[in-house]
Design a protein around this motif. Sequence first.
Motif, PDB file in Angstrom:
ATOM      1  N   LEU A  54      31.635 -54.407  11.023  1.00 20.83           N
ATOM      2  CA  LEU A  54      31.197 -54.165   9.646  1.00 20.83           C
ATOM      3  C   LEU A  54      31.478 -55.380   8.769  1.00 20.83           C
ATOM      4  CD1 LEU A  54      29.952 -52.246   7.635  1.00 20.83           C
ATOM      5  CD2 LEU A  54      32.207 -51.233   7.242  1.00 20.83           C
ATOM      6  N   CYS A  55      32.565 -56.080   9.055  1.00 23.85           N
ATOM      7  CA  CYS A  55      32.854 -57.326   8.322  1.00 23.85           C
ATOM      8  C   CYS A  55      31.744 -58.348   8.538  1.00 23.85           C
ATOM      9  CB  CYS A  55      34.198 -57.908   8.764  1.00 23.85           C
ATOM     10  SG  CYS A  55      35.635 -56.898   8.355  1.00 23.85           S
ATOM     11  N   PHE A  56      31.236 -58.430   9.778  1.00 21.19           N
ATOM     12  CA  PHE A  56      30.148 -59.369  10.067  1.00 21.19           C
ATOM     13  C   PHE A  56      28.853 -58.936   9.387  1.00 21.19           C
ATOM     14  CE2 PHE A  56      33.037 -60.580  13.476  1.00 21.19           C
ATOM     15  CZ  PHE A  56      32.897 -61.959  13.493  1.00 21.19           C
ATOM     16  N   ILE A  57      28.588 -57.634   9.343  1.00 24.48           N
ATOM     17  CA  ILE A  57      27.379 -57.147   8.673  1.00 24.48           C
ATOM     18  C   ILE A  57      27.445 -57.461   7.182  1.00 24.48           C
ATOM     19  CG2 ILE A  57      26.064 -55.087   8.050  1.00 24.48           C
ATOM     20  CD1 ILE A  57      26.975 -53.857  10.730  1.00 24.48           C
ATOM     21  N   ASN A  58      28.567 -57.099   6.535  1.00 26.15           N
ATOM     22  CA  ASN A  58      28.715 -57.384   5.105  1.00 26.15           C
ATOM     23  C   ASN A  58      28.730 -58.883   4.829  1.00 26.15           C
ATOM     24  OD1 ASN A  58      28.741 -54.873   3.808  1.00 26.15           O
ATOM     25  ND2 ASN A  58      30.859 -54.499   4.388  1.00 26.15           N
ATOM     26  N   SER A  99      18.502 -57.557   9.886  1.00 30.70           N
ATOM     27  CA  SER A  99      18.483 -56.094   9.971  1.00 30.70           C
ATOM     28  C   SER A  99      17.992 -55.645  11.340  1.00 30.70           C
ATOM     29  CB  SER A  99      17.572 -55.506   8.879  1.00 30.70           C
ATOM     30  OG  SER A  99      18.102 -55.702   7.606  1.00 30.70           O
ATOM     31  N   VAL A 100      16.935 -56.278  11.810  1.00 32.57           N
ATOM     32  CA  VAL A 100      16.383 -55.935  13.124  1.00 32.57           C
ATOM     33  C   VAL A 100      17.396 -56.254  14.231  1.00 32.57           C
ATOM     34  CG1 VAL A 100      14.604 -56.523  14.819  1.00 32.57           C
ATOM     35  CG2 VAL A 100      13.978 -56.191  12.416  1.00 32.57           C
ATOM     36  N   LEU A 101      18.052 -57.404  14.121  1.00 31.70           N
ATOM     37  CA  LEU A 101      19.023 -57.800  15.149  1.00 31.70           C
ATOM     38  C   LEU A 101      20.193 -56.818  15.227  1.00 31.70           C
ATOM     39  CD1 LEU A 101      19.166 -61.679  14.615  1.00 31.70           C
ATOM     40  CD2 LEU A 101      18.126 -60.454  16.529  1.00 31.70           C
ATOM     41  N   PHE A 102      20.747 -56.450  14.082  1.00 32.27           N
ATOM     42  CA  PHE A 102      21.874 -55.509  14.079  1.00 32.27           C
ATOM     43  C   PHE A 102      21.448 -54.132  14.564  1.00 32.27           C
ATOM     44  CE2 PHE A 102      23.934 -58.355  10.774  1.00 32.27           C
ATOM     45  CZ  PHE A 102      25.010 -58.690  11.573  1.00 32.27           C
ATOM     46  N   PHE A 103      20.277 -53.668  14.119  1.00 30.20           N
ATOM     47  CA  PHE A 103      19.813 -52.334  14.508  1.00 30.20           C
ATOM     48  C   PHE A 103      19.580 -52.263  16.016  1.00 30.20           C
ATOM     49  CE2 PHE A 103      16.688 -49.010  15.203  1.00 30.20           C
ATOM     50  CZ  PHE A 103      17.195 -47.967  14.429  1.00 30.20           C
ATOM     51  N   GLY A 106      22.674 -51.940  17.974  1.00 29.22           N
ATOM     52  CA  GLY A 106      23.171 -50.573  18.002  1.00 29.22           C
ATOM     53  C   GLY A 106      22.469 -49.720  19.031  1.00 29.22           C
ATOM     54  N   VAL A 107      21.171 -49.952  19.207  1.00 32.39           N
ATOM     55  CA  VAL A 107      20.390 -49.164  20.164  1.00 32.39           C
ATOM     56  C   VAL A 107      20.742 -49.516  21.603  1.00 32.39           C
ATOM     57  CG1 VAL A 107      18.062 -48.650  21.011  1.00 32.39           C
ATOM     58  CG2 VAL A 107      18.478 -48.863  18.546  1.00 32.39           C
ATOM     59  N   PHE A 108      20.854 -50.815  21.888  1.00 31.49           N
ATOM     60  CA  PHE A 108      20.944 -51.245  23.281  1.00 31.49           C
ATOM     61  C   PHE A 108      22.312 -51.786  23.717  1.00 31.49           C
ATOM     62  CE2 PHE A 108      16.413 -51.885  22.122  1.00 31.49           C
ATOM     63  CZ  PHE A 108      15.845 -50.998  23.034  1.00 31.49           C
ATOM     64  N   LEU A 109      23.150 -52.217  22.775  1.00 29.23           N
ATOM     65  CA  LEU A 109      24.353 -52.958  23.179  1.00 29.23           C
ATOM     66  C   LEU A 109      25.665 -52.360  22.716  1.00 29.23           C
ATOM     67  CD1 LEU A 109      23.068 -56.581  22.370  1.00 29.23           C
ATOM     68  CD2 LEU A 109      23.154 -55.485  24.623  1.00 29.23           C
ATOM     69  N   SER A 110      25.659 -51.225  22.036  1.00 29.03           N
ATOM     70  CA  SER A 110      26.890 -50.738  21.420  1.00 29.03           C
ATOM     71  C   SER A 110      27.998 -50.486  22.440  1.00 29.03           C
ATOM     72  CB  SER A 110      26.635 -49.467  20.606  1.00 29.03           C
ATOM     73  OG  SER A 110      26.275 -48.391  21.444  1.00 29.03           O
ATOM     74  N   ASP A 111      27.662 -49.892  23.599  1.00 25.51           N
ATOM     75  CA  ASP A 111      28.711 -49.608  24.586  1.00 25.51           C
ATOM     76  C   ASP A 111      29.304 -50.890  25.155  1.00 25.51           C
ATOM     77  OD1 ASP A 111      26.301 -50.201  25.801  1.00 25.51           O
ATOM     78  OD2 ASP A 111      26.596 -48.832  27.487  1.00 25.51           O
ATOM     79  N   ALA A 138      22.989 -50.855   9.298  1.00 27.02           N
ATOM     80  CA  ALA A 138      23.077 -52.272   8.918  1.00 27.02           C
ATOM     81  C   ALA A 138      21.989 -52.688   7.920  1.00 27.02           C
ATOM     82  CB  ALA A 138      23.038 -53.160  10.155  1.00 27.02           C
ATOM     83  N   PRO A 139      20.719 -52.271   8.082  1.00 30.95           N
ATOM     84  CA  PRO A 139      19.710 -52.669   7.082  1.00 30.95           C
ATOM     85  C   PRO A 139      20.089 -52.260   5.663  1.00 30.95           C
ATOM     86  CG  PRO A 139      18.632 -51.785   9.036  1.00 30.95           C
ATOM     87  CD  PRO A 139      20.107 -51.537   9.212  1.00 30.95           C
ATOM     88  N   ALA A 140      20.683 -51.080   5.498  1.00 28.27           N
ATOM     89  CA  ALA A 140      21.086 -50.623   4.160  1.00 28.27           C
ATOM     90  C   ALA A 140      22.185 -51.512   3.595  1.00 28.27           C
ATOM     91  CB  ALA A 140      21.554 -49.171   4.213  1.00 28.27           C
ATOM     92  N   PHE A 141      23.171 -51.873   4.423  1.00 29.01           N
ATOM     93  CA  PHE A 141      24.244 -52.760   3.963  1.00 29.01           C
ATOM     94  C   PHE A 141      23.677 -54.112   3.514  1.00 29.01           C
ATOM     95  CE2 PHE A 141      26.906 -49.962   6.681  1.00 29.01           C
ATOM     96  CZ  PHE A 141      27.895 -49.649   5.764  1.00 29.01           C
TER      97      PHE A 141
END
Length: 437
Positions: A54-58, A99-103, A106-111, A138-141
């Motif tokens: 979240l620090c990296f997103i913000n 936004s696309v990269l973070f999203f 989340g879909v493919f790499l979170s684990d 992430a897009p909202a942030f």
Amino acid sequence: MRNGKIFKEFIKYVSFNIMGQLAYSCYTLADTFFVSSALGSNGLAALNLAFPVLCFINGTGLMIGIGGGTKFTVSKIRGEKDKANRVFTNSVYLVLVFSVLFFLSGVFLSDKIVCLLGADDTIFTMTNTYLQTMLFFAPAFLINNLLQCFVRNDGSPSLSMAAMITGSFSNVVLDYIFVFPLDMGIFGAILATGLAPVISIMVLSPYIIKRKNNFHLTKCLPDIRRLFGIISGGVPAFVTEASSGVTMLVFNSIILRLAGNVGVAAYGIVAAVSLVVVAIYTGLSQGIQPIISKSHGLGNKSDVKAIRRYSFITVVLLSAVIYSSIFFGAQPIAAVFNSEHNEVLQQIAVTGLKIYFISCPFVGFNIITSTCFASTENPKPANIISILRGFIIIIPMAFLMSALFKMLGVWLAFPLTEFVAAVIGAVLFKYGSNKQI
């Protein structure tokens, strides 16, 4: 008369932004408190492992917002309306890409990211839930950070503050509702955090819908030179935020080895307080950025110097209050987040709080120095200071000090890093601050 006017502007912008950032940082404390109360030390450890992302997103959002906002203000002051709109449009392009990269992460790499963060079987599921939901929001942030920065640079710091406070207050309320009455666990905590920027955007949207703003989308293709200029001007803001994440990642890795999940949970308390402390200095830096950029655009060198002087005095005063409060309040601060009354966790956290925050004046000095350089379109020294403190010094310092002094060394690594960076920053400031205004 001129000094009186610039001082009033300084007080106005700084007070609004510090209050806004303090409110904005409340989501950290709210998440930490409610998760620790509902899920104990395991939940606190899971939260602390996932939170660096979240620090990296913000940080990315602030990099684009502040970098673009600085360019926008200078162009607007110089009467270059079309150029100012192109800056905003290119900033939007950057937000869309990240936004696309973070999203997709989340879909493919979170684990896979959770494994890299060091979560064991005990807390893997909780950490993955928190991380994946965070990346979906992430897009909202990013959009929220972009709009807040441009609204602030457009001369409406009070609206920017109102948006931050409203979003943060809603996060605290929703945190309680989702975690306790609805019993949604750690998912409820991150859902509340993810909805906060959405609510903040809703507060800002009438300003744009009613066309009160002076920044607009314009027909233009992405400009590589302008994109890099925005990123370069925002690197100090990114590193200020992301360095908290890097520090958390490095410290989590070391503390897991030295003290296990309980040690990571104790560090979670220190990290939560740290994010609030950094938010205060970030609020100060975001407050001075528009007025320094405005003075720079007008060529008022004396105003730039006055704002810098007020900023450094404020850092000294804030640091004295912050460290005194933490030093004498370490026991009750740690106890608030120690719902299981774990004596080991309490002892580690109290020691950490008292040592870690010796760094306060150096952190403030480094953030303000970087902002002063970046706000006057002189990003190189700003980037040097930011990268040194955020990456180059902290990583080897943490491993060296922990190898020599175990947990004591972990706590000492942060203030030592900030001190070394401050010395280098002082040298750069002495020889580089007068080259550009």
